[in-house]
Design an enzyme around this catalytic site. Sequence first.
Site, PDB file in Angstrom:
ATOM      1  N   GLU A   1      40.551  50.085  11.243  1.00  0.00           N
ATOM      2  CA  GLU A   1      39.979  50.686  10.099  1.00  0.00           C
ATOM      3  C   GLU A   1      41.083  51.025   8.947  1.00  0.00           C
ATOM      4  OE1 GLU A   1      38.282  54.698  11.972  1.00  0.00           O
ATOM      5  OE2 GLU A   1      38.268  54.721   9.823  1.00  0.00           O
TER       6      GLU A   1
ATOM      7  N   CYS B   1      35.958  53.832  13.520  1.00  0.00           N
ATOM      8  CA  CYS B   1      36.564  54.130  14.666  1.00  0.00           C
ATOM      9  C   CYS B   1      35.727  53.331  15.858  1.00  0.00           C
ATOM     10  CB  CYS B   1      36.731  55.396  15.340  1.00  0.00           C
ATOM     11  SG  CYS B   1      37.391  56.717  14.076  1.00  0.00           S
TER      12      CYS B   1
ATOM     13  N   HIS C   1      35.245  59.159  22.131  1.00  0.00           N
ATOM     14  CA  HIS C   1      36.107  59.013  20.990  1.00  0.00           C
ATOM     15  C   HIS C   1      36.716  60.396  20.751  1.00  0.00           C
ATOM     16  CE1 HIS C   1      37.854  58.198  17.128  1.00  0.00           C
ATOM     17  NE2 HIS C   1      36.975  59.281  16.511  1.00  0.00           N
TER      18      HIS C   1
HETATM   19  N1  CAA Z   1      43.557  79.985  17.793  1.00  0.00           N
HETATM   20  C1  CAA Z   1      42.545  79.231  18.408  1.00  0.00           C
HETATM   21  N2  CAA Z   1      41.487  78.420  17.957  1.00  0.00           N
HETATM   22  C2  CAA Z   1      41.660  78.585  16.585  1.00  0.00           C
HETATM   23  C3  CAA Z   1      42.492  79.395  15.678  1.00  0.00           C
HETATM   24  C4  CAA Z   1      43.551  80.009  16.398  1.00  0.00           C
HETATM   25  N3  CAA Z   1      44.184  81.047  15.877  1.00  0.00           N
HETATM   26  N4  CAA Z   1      42.113  79.358  14.337  1.00  0.00           N
HETATM   27  C5  CAA Z   1      41.197  78.319  14.237  1.00  0.00           C
HETATM   28  N5  CAA Z   1      40.605  78.041  15.534  1.00  0.00           N
HETATM   29  C6  CAA Z   1      39.544  77.063  15.917  1.00  0.00           C
HETATM   30  C7  CAA Z   1      38.578  77.479  15.100  1.00  0.00           C
HETATM   31  O1  CAA Z   1      37.615  78.106  15.727  1.00  0.00           O
HETATM   32  C8  CAA Z   1      37.647  75.843  15.351  1.00  0.00           C
HETATM   33  O2  CAA Z   1      37.220  75.821  16.610  1.00  0.00           O
HETATM   34  P1  CAA Z   1      35.788  75.616  16.797  1.00  0.00           P
HETATM   35  O3  CAA Z   1      35.430  74.363  16.045  1.00  0.00           O
HETATM   36  O4  CAA Z   1      35.459  75.165  18.307  1.00  0.00           O
HETATM   37  O5  CAA Z   1      35.018  76.746  16.387  1.00  0.00           O
HETATM   38  C9  CAA Z   1      39.164  74.910  15.259  1.00  0.00           C
HETATM   39  O6  CAA Z   1      39.996  75.844  15.486  1.00  0.00           O
HETATM   40  C10 CAA Z   1      39.214  74.383  13.847  1.00  0.00           C
HETATM   41  O7  CAA Z   1      39.054  75.435  12.945  1.00  0.00           O
HETATM   42  P2  CAA Z   1      38.466  74.987  11.466  1.00  0.00           P
HETATM   43  O8  CAA Z   1      37.106  74.568  11.875  1.00  0.00           O
HETATM   44  O9  CAA Z   1      38.658  76.234  10.702  1.00  0.00           O
HETATM   45  O10 CAA Z   1      39.277  73.859  11.257  1.00  0.00           O
HETATM   46  P3  CAA Z   1      39.362  73.192   9.707  1.00  0.00           P
HETATM   47  O11 CAA Z   1      38.095  73.332   8.752  1.00  0.00           O
HETATM   48  O12 CAA Z   1      40.810  73.469   8.954  1.00  0.00           O
HETATM   49  O13 CAA Z   1      39.511  71.592  10.165  1.00  0.00           O
HETATM   50  C11 CAA Z   1      38.394  69.542  10.768  1.00  0.00           C
HETATM   51  C12 CAA Z   1      38.867  70.921  11.222  1.00  0.00           C
HETATM   52  C13 CAA Z   1      37.260  69.687   9.694  1.00  0.00           C
HETATM   53  C14 CAA Z   1      38.046  68.837  11.862  1.00  0.00           C
HETATM   54  C15 CAA Z   1      39.672  68.780  10.190  1.00  0.00           C
HETATM   55  O14 CAA Z   1      40.649  68.486  11.037  1.00  0.00           O
HETATM   56  C16 CAA Z   1      39.168  67.425   9.637  1.00  0.00           C
HETATM   57  O15 CAA Z   1      38.600  67.454   8.506  1.00  0.00           O
HETATM   58  N6  CAA Z   1      39.640  66.587  10.397  1.00  0.00           N
HETATM   59  C17 CAA Z   1      39.308  64.941  10.220  1.00  0.00           C
HETATM   60  C18 CAA Z   1      37.822  64.671  10.310  1.00  0.00           C
HETATM   61  C19 CAA Z   1      37.453  64.684  12.156  1.00  0.00           C
HETATM   62  O16 CAA Z   1      38.259  64.355  12.890  1.00  0.00           O
HETATM   63  N7  CAA Z   1      36.173  64.639  12.211  1.00  0.00           N
HETATM   64  C20 CAA Z   1      35.571  64.408  13.456  1.00  0.00           C
HETATM   65  C21 CAA Z   1      34.157  63.715  13.695  1.00  0.00           C
HETATM   66  S1  CAA Z   1      34.485  62.349  12.638  1.00  0.00           S
HETATM   67  C22 CAA Z   1      34.913  61.198  13.697  1.00  0.00           C
HETATM   68  O17 CAA Z   1      35.060  61.148  14.866  1.00  0.00           O
HETATM   69  C23 CAA Z   1      35.590  59.939  13.034  1.00  0.00           C
HETATM   70  C24 CAA Z   1      37.031  59.768  12.945  1.00  0.00           C
HETATM   71  O18 CAA Z   1      37.671  59.636  13.845  1.00  0.00           O
HETATM   72  C25 CAA Z   1      37.631  60.725  11.949  1.00  0.00           C
END
Ligand code: CAA
Length: 386
Positions: A80, A112, A234
Site C-alpha cells: 500500500e 494492509c 495483523h
Molecule cells: N504507560 C503505559 N501505557 C500508556 C501510557 C503510559 N505512560 N500512556 C498511555 N498508555 C496507553 C494507553 O492507555 C493506550 O492503551 P489502551 O488503548 O490499551 O488503553 C495506549 O497507550 C495508546 O495511548 P493513546 O490511546 O493515548 O494513544 P494515541 O491516541 O496517542 O495513539 C493510536 C494511538 C491512535 C493507535 C495511534 O498510534 C495511531 O493513530 N496509529 C495509527 C493507526 C493504527 O495503527 N490503527 C490501528 C488499527 S488500523 C490498522 O490496523 C491498519 C494499519 O495497519 C494502519
Amino acid sequence: MTAIGIHDLSLATAHHVVDLGDLATAADVDPAKYRVGLGQDRFSLPSADEDIVTMGASAALPILERHGRDGIRTVFFATESGIDQSKSGGMFAHGLLGLDPRARVVEIKQACYGATAALQAAVALVARAPGERALVIASDVARYDLDSPGEPTQGAGAVAMLVTADPALVEIEPVSGLNAADVDDFWRPNDRTTAVVDGGLSMKAYLDALTGAWDDFRARGGAPIDEIDRFCAHQPFTKMARKALARLARHTGADLDDAMQEATFAYNREIGNAYTASIYAGLAALLDGDADLAGRRIGFFSYGSGAIGEFFTGVVRPGYADHLRPGAVAAELEAREPISLADYRALHAAVSPSDEDSETPRVTRAPFRFAGLRGRARQYERTETR
Ligand code: CAA
C-alpha cells in the site's frame, strides 16, 4: 486433497532503526506509552537507496537461492506504499531476481490486507496447477506525519513467501471468513507520502472486521475456537493484537490467553508496522520462536483499512523446523544502523521529484538498491556488498 500453502518464508527490513525511547524523550512522552501502551520498541527506516522494491526483492532472494526459479509462474507484489501508479513493484522485483519471463506479475492493493488476498489467490492458482509455484511478496513503508499519534507506529519491512503444493511450513486450510465494509478509517491520497488516519475509528473498524470475519468463518464450517492453538493477527502495533484476542474471547466466550500469540510479536515490536507484511512477519516470528508448532492450527486475522478482514487457518507441517533459517532475522535486525532523530526527520521530510533525474547515495548493505532516476525511470541494481 493435496495440501497447499507456504513452502518457504523470508523477511527483510530496512537499513536504519529509530529507537522509540529516543522518540518518546524528544516528544516529552513517557516511553512506557510506546513500549507498553503500544507494545513497540523500535522501528525500521529505509535509507535513501531503499524502498518497497529493494526490501521485497531482498526478502525473496534467499527463497530463490534455496528453491530455484523453475515453475514460478506468478509473482504477486502486495503493497500500500506503491512507488508507481502504473508499473507494478513486482515487475522491478521480477527483473532484479532474474525470474522466468513466462510469468504473470501484478501488484495487489487493499491497505494492509493485500498480502492475504495474494496468498489466497496463489493457493487457488496452485490448486488448479499443482506443479506450478507462486511467489508472494509483501512490502511496505509505513509513514505518518511527524509529531502525530501515528508516528511511533511507523515501520518498514517485507516478507516473501513461496506457495506450493505439499508445503514444508504451513498448509493453508480452505475455509475463510470475510468481512468488508466501506469505512474511512485510514487512507493515503495520491498526493501524500503519509497516511491520513482516524485512530479511534481505525481500531473500532479492525475489531468489528474481526468479529464479522470470525462469524463468517464459523458459518462456513471453519474450525471451532477450541481447535485453534495459536493466533497470528495483523499488528499495526503489537498491542492491537492483544485487543483483538481479548475481543475474540468476549465474542466467543472462550478463554483465550495472550500466550497463544506472544511469540508472533518479536519481529513487529522491532520493525514497526510493515502494513501488508505485518501479519506474515508475525508468522515468521512464531515459526522461529515457538518450538512446539508441528501439527498445530494457527488462526490468522488479516485486516486492511478501508476496510476488510479475513479470518483463516493454517496447520503447521511436521518437520517444519528443519526448513527455517535460524538467526537470520535476528542478525538482520541487529545489523540495522541507528539514526539520530535529526537525520530521521530529514529523511522523513525528503521529497524526490519524479521529473528530474537523480542519483541516490550508497547507503544500504542489502542485496539490492534503488540507484535513482534515469530518463525519469526508477533504476535498481544489485549491490556490490553481497
Ligand atoms: N504507560 C503505559 N501505557 C500508556 C501510557 C503510559 N505512560 N500512556 C498511555 N498508555 C496507553 C494507553 O492507555 C493506550 O492503551 P489502551 O488503548 O490499551 O488503553 C495506549 O497507550 C495508546 O495511548 P493513546 O490511546 O493515548 O494513544 P494515541 O491516541 O496517542 O495513539 C493510536 C494511538 C491512535 C493507535 C495511534 O498510534 C495511531 O493513530 N496509529 C495509527 C493507526 C493504527 O495503527 N490503527 C490501528 C488499527 S488500523 C490498522 O490496523 C491498519 C494499519 O495497519 C494502519
